[in-house]
Structure formats: C-alpha cells, structure tokens
Design a protein around this motif. Structure first.
Motif, PDB file in Angstrom:
ATOM      1  N   SER A   1       0.841  -1.184   0.000  1.00 57.36           N
ATOM      2  CA  SER A   1       0.000   0.000   0.000  1.00 57.36           C
ATOM      3  C   SER A   1       0.884   1.246   0.000  1.00 57.36           C
ATOM      4  N   PHE A   2       0.450   2.263  -0.729  1.00 54.37           N
ATOM      5  CA  PHE A   2       1.264   3.472  -0.896  1.00 54.37           C
ATOM      6  C   PHE A   2       0.319   4.660  -1.018  1.00 54.37           C
ATOM      7  N   SER A   3      -0.120   5.205   0.095  1.00 54.37           N
ATOM      8  CA  SER A   3      -1.098   6.287   0.056  1.00 54.37           C
ATOM      9  C   SER A   3      -0.404   7.649   0.132  1.00 54.37           C
ATOM     10  N   LEU A   4      -1.063   8.633  -0.434  1.00 49.60           N
ATOM     11  CA  LEU A   4      -0.554  10.009  -0.464  1.00 49.60           C
ATOM     12  C   LEU A   4      -1.415  10.884   0.420  1.00 49.60           C
ATOM     13  N   LYS A   5      -0.780  11.593   1.342  1.00 52.74           N
ATOM     14  CA  LYS A   5      -1.486  12.524   2.200  1.00 52.74           C
ATOM     15  C   LYS A   5      -1.119  13.941   1.811  1.00 52.74           C
ATOM     16  N   ILE A   6      -2.141  14.744   1.567  1.00 49.04           N
ATOM     17  CA  ILE A   6      -1.940  16.153   1.254  1.00 49.04           C
ATOM     18  C   ILE A   6      -2.482  16.954   2.440  1.00 49.04           C
ATOM     19  N   SER A   7      -1.606  17.683   3.076  1.00 46.63           N
ATOM     20  CA  SER A   7      -1.989  18.500   4.228  1.00 46.63           C
ATOM     21  C   SER A   7      -2.215  19.936   3.794  1.00 46.63           C
TER      22      SER A   7
END
Lengths: 118, 112
Positions: free
Chosen positions: A74-80
């Motif tokens: 799994s490779f999720s991207l978080k944009i803050s």
C-alpha cells in the motif's frame, strides 16, 4: 506484470483540510520504486513524491507525504493544508529497480481526481 | 529550469495521414520514454531508449508506429498511416538512468 490500483476515482477536500489518496500495487519484487504524479488540467505530468521500497522511512515533500506499507503493498498520499492549486488528477506509479519483463517502464494506476473546494 | 519539450502541442489530422511527434529531452538525460494516455487505457508505455538505443518498443503497434532518436537532443514518434483509434495524448519523458522520469507537456492528437 505489476498492477497498480487506485480505488478512488474521485475525492473532494476543503481548502486547508487534509486528504489521503489510496494506492495498492501487486508485485513479487522486493526492491522497486513508487511515485505519485500530479496532472492538472494543463495535462503536464508533475512528479510529486517518490519512495524507494528499501527505505522504511516514509517520504515527505513539504505538504505531501506518503504512508508506505510494504507488507500490505500500500502506498497512500497525504496532502496536508490543501490548496486550490492541488486540484488535479493524481496518479500512483510503480517501477522495477532491475530490468524484468516489464522493463523500466512506469506502471500507472487509473488515477484519482481531486477536487478542492473553498 | 530544464524541461522536456514536445512539438506540436496539438495535432488534428485525417485518417491515413502521417503524423510525426518530436521530443527534446532534458540535456544530459540518457533515457527517453514515450507514453500514450487515453480515457480507456490510461497511461501506457509505447517505447523507451537508453543512450539513444531502443530497449523496448513492445507497446507499439509495429505496423504503423515507429520511434527513433536521431541524436541525443531529439526523439521522434511517427504514425503512418494514422487511424482514429490513435487519438490520444502522447507524452515524452526523460530521465538520468532509470530512476525518475520527467514528462513533457504532451501532444494531443486527434485523427478524424
């Protein structure tokens, strides 16, 4: 061939909030690279962040960070602190380290369209 | 600011015509990739080169597509004859080695 799956065709986030885009992949390799690319309406493909599979530490680039779970693939991207300029299509991509049947090509997911609302 | 450039940005042509797309990779990059983007297939690799030598063109329909690198500053993708199903956005990308790939702005091709 390695497959990359992005299960969220569309996501929406309010300005200044945080959003996470999901990506899973399938591979039998132990060493590989993972990327997130951003494609705004201009169509330009822009590299957002990259992760080497041998590194346990999650990559971070300013407001963008990843959650890399190698065992779960799994490779999720978080944009803050989301900004209006973050609105775009986001593609997750996988690439082998060593040459193989799939060569050195990037294998892309189908993309997630991110809408940022004021 | 080094960038991959592609010409033309847009091309409209009639079925059966020859189409040539050009790419100037970033100076010093020794790998060049051609990708095609469609709504149905997403992004798929057509061909790639290392040090101007073709390494893989298995993604290209061989009967009508050809890719070349006449020199280190120019990569070309030709379609002859073009068909409506070739309508897509064609991206060129370059990299130093096989790590990161930097994409050009793409050529939007419409075959009528």
């Amino acid at each position: 061939a390695q497959t990359v799956t992005q299960s969220q065709p569309e996501m929406s986030v309010q300005e200044a909030e945080t959003v996470t885009l999901s990506c899973t992949y399938d591979t039998s390799e132990s060493d590989y690279y993972l990327f997130w690319y951003k494609q705004p309406p201009s169509r330009q493909m822009i590299l957002v962040i990259r992760q080497e599979a041998y590194k346990q530490q999650n990559a971070t680039e300013n407001r963008f960070s990843v959650n890399f779970q190698k065992a779960a693939k799994s490779f999720s991207l978080k944009i803050s602190d989301s900004q209006l300029g973050d609105a775009a299509m986001y593609f997750c991509a996988y690439r082998n380290v060593r040459n193989s049947n799939s060569g050195y090509a990037l294998n892309f997911g189908k993309g997630t369209s991110l809408l940022v609302t004021p | 600011d080094a960038r991959v450039t592609q010409t033309p940005r847009h091309k409209v042509t009639e079925m059966g015509q020859e189409v040539t797309m050009r790419c100037q990779p970033i100076l010093g990059h020794n790998t060049v990739f051609w990708y095609r983007q469609t709504m149905m297939q997403g992004l798929e690799l057509l061909a790639y080169f290392r040090n101007r030598a073709p390494l893989d063109d298995s993604g290209m329909p061989k009967d009508r597509f050809s890719a070349e690198m006449p020199d280190a500053t120019l990569a070309t993708l030709k379609i002859q004859p073009s068909e409506p199903r070739d309508s897509a956005v064609y991206f060129c990308a370059s990299g130093e080695g096989f790590y990161e790939q930097y994409f050009g702005p793409g050529t939007r091709l419409t075959v009528t």
